[in-house]
Design a protein around this motif. Structure first.
Motif, PDB file in Angstrom:
ATOM      1  N   ASN A  18       0.823  -1.204   0.000  1.00 28.34           N
ATOM      2  CA  ASN A  18       0.000   0.000   0.000  1.00 28.34           C
ATOM      3  C   ASN A  18       0.859   1.256   0.000  1.00 28.34           C
ATOM      4  OD1 ASN A  18      -2.353  -1.462  -0.033  1.00 28.34           O
ATOM      5  ND2 ASN A  18      -2.703  -1.327   2.168  1.00 28.34           N
ATOM      6  N   ARG A  19       1.955   1.229   0.764  1.00 31.14           N
ATOM      7  CA  ARG A  19       2.852   2.392   0.790  1.00 31.14           C
ATOM      8  C   ARG A  19       3.484   2.604  -0.582  1.00 31.14           C
ATOM      9  NH1 ARG A  19       5.773   2.081   5.751  1.00 31.14           N
ATOM     10  NH2 ARG A  19       6.828   0.244   4.934  1.00 31.14           N
ATOM     11  N   THR A  20       3.910   1.507  -1.222  1.00 25.35           N
ATOM     12  CA  THR A  20       4.500   1.628  -2.549  1.00 25.35           C
ATOM     13  C   THR A  20       3.517   2.240  -3.537  1.00 25.35           C
ATOM     14  OG1 THR A  20       5.987  -0.239  -2.171  1.00 25.35           O
ATOM     15  CG2 THR A  20       5.497   0.316  -4.459  1.00 25.35           C
ATOM     16  N   MET A  21       2.267   1.781  -3.510  1.00 17.84           N
ATOM     17  CA  MET A  21       1.275   2.328  -4.437  1.00 17.84           C
ATOM     18  C   MET A  21       1.023   3.811  -4.167  1.00 17.84           C
ATOM     19  SD  MET A  21      -1.436  -0.808  -5.079  1.00 17.84           S
ATOM     20  CE  MET A  21      -1.538  -1.442  -3.405  1.00 17.84           C
ATOM     21  N   ALA A  22       1.014   4.202  -2.897  1.00 17.59           N
ATOM     22  CA  ALA A  22       0.820   5.619  -2.565  1.00 17.59           C
ATOM     23  C   ALA A  22       1.953   6.463  -3.135  1.00 17.59           C
ATOM     24  CB  ALA A  22       0.735   5.790  -1.050  1.00 17.59           C
TER      25      ALA A  22
END
Length: 380
Positions: A18-22
């Motif tokens: 999720n952090r990577t996608m953000a």
């Protein structure tokens, strides 16, 4: 074309993905991006055009012989069993990809060994900073081998024992929350959820990276505060001897977690990175109960939150009525604004800008591989 940026994404839980996608969502559209992970399904439905490179799942892979299994782990590494074909394929896939794509920056979330591999392969790496007791030679060596670290949290949450020379090469984005749902007022959140507007509501929440909130202590808590409504979000862990109470309800995974957090008078949460920033975003009074993690990650984060006056905690989950009543009294006395300041709405954009800027700075003036190659001499 800008130099490509590649991410290594650990597949435990959903937080790393999720952090990577953000972050990737905030990159310029002409930036080539790839993600290497053993959990490619975590990126299903992601709208940004990226390359997904599946990696073997090394977790739990069997060491082929007792003699190999008996070999001790060197101090400079954390998890490097011998004889694993899955590990060889992982490292080969990473190296081939970095070379073939001429990657400009490798963002490692997270693995000290892979950050070291990147340096050995002559590819600049940035590591995602996590809390914990990470003063061992493996962590420090991998930090020093990286061109920088990205801390997705407020600098005030940094640990006092994090070395100054590493702090100087760390970018603090502010509290990065990957949840983007609008935050309603408490009354509106309760109206949406059909909850009593006047009753005290206590919400417990944990993510998918562990075994879940222990349910037995909550049954004691429900007895200690019988007028409150207790709601649990996410997984819970039962031991089989619990007695259920009418004011304690397990909801499991729910859509709209933000509404429940906004409706709460008190939130009890693990110290997962995104979980903490979800709570900070709504400004809830927080009881933080860290889950066990390698290197004491959640424990150290909980200590930092308590030091700032942003949360209260207890050494263990209370097992008696008086213990719960005292802990709840501490939580009610918190100022919700203390934790709210730890959330930075612009954190993902700031972090993405730093990563892209660092990549461009590192490679400014570099020639392409073809341009840099020496001309062939014709003999004869």
């Amino acid at each position: 074309m800008p130099k490509p940026i590649t991410f290594f994404v650990h597949h435990q839980g959903r937080g790393h993905a999720n952090r990577t996608m953000a972050l990737v969502s905030e990159f310029s559209r002409d930036r080539p991006v790839s993600v290497m992970t053993a959990g490619p399904h975590l990126f299903d439905g992601f709208s940004r055009d990226i390359e997904i490179v599946p990696l073997p799942n090394m977790i739990g892979a069997a060491v082929p012989t007792p003699r190999l299994y008996a070999e001790p782990t060197p101090q400079v590494m954390h998890c490097v069993p011998l004889g694993l074909a899955e590990m060889r394929r992982t490292m080969r896939t990473i190296l081939d990809h970095l070379d073939e794509r001429e990657v400009g920056l490798f963002v490692v979330d997270v693995s000290s060994e892979i950050a070291l591999l990147s340096r050995i392969a002559s590819v600049p790496a940035v590591q995602i900073r996590m809390h914990g007791d990470r003063s061992d030679i493996g962590h420090i060596g991998s930090y020093e081998a990286s061109v920088g670290m990205l801390a997705p949290f407020d600098e005030r949450l940094e640990q006092d024992d994090y070395p100054a020379h590493l702090r100087a090469k760390t970018f603090y984005s502010g509290g990065l929350c990957t949840t983007l749902d609008a935050v309603p007022e408490k009354a509106e959140a309760r109206r949406r959820l059909g909850l009593d507007p006047a009753r005290e509501i206590i919400v417990t929440v944990t993510g998918g990276g562990g075994s879940g909130t222990p349910y037995a202590p909550l049954t004691v808590a429900a007895r200690a505060a019988p007028d409150a409504l207790w709601l649990t979000l996410g997984p819970t862990h039962r031991e089989g001897h619990e007695t259920d109470f009418a004011n304690l309800t397990e909801l499991g995974w729910v859509p709209g977690v933000t509404d429940y957090l906004a409706a709460a008078d008190i939130v009890i949460a693990s110290a997962g990175d995104n979980t903490i920033h979800e709570v900070a975003r709504v400004g809830a009074r927080l009881i933080v109960m860290p889950e066990w993690r390698y290197f004491g990650e959640q424990t150290r984060k909980a200590e930092a939150l308590v030091k700032l006056g942003a949360a209260v905690t207890a050494p263990i989950w209370p097992g008696d009525l008086a213990g719960w009543q005292a802990l709840l009294a501490e939580a009610r006395a918190l100022d919700g604004e203390a934790i709210r300041t730890l959330h930075e709405p612009d954190a993902a954009r700031r972090a993405a800008g730093w990563l892209e800027g660092l990549t461009d700075e590192l490679w400014e003036g570099a020639k392409s591989r073809d341009e840099a190659a020496p001309a062939l001499k014709v003999v004869g």
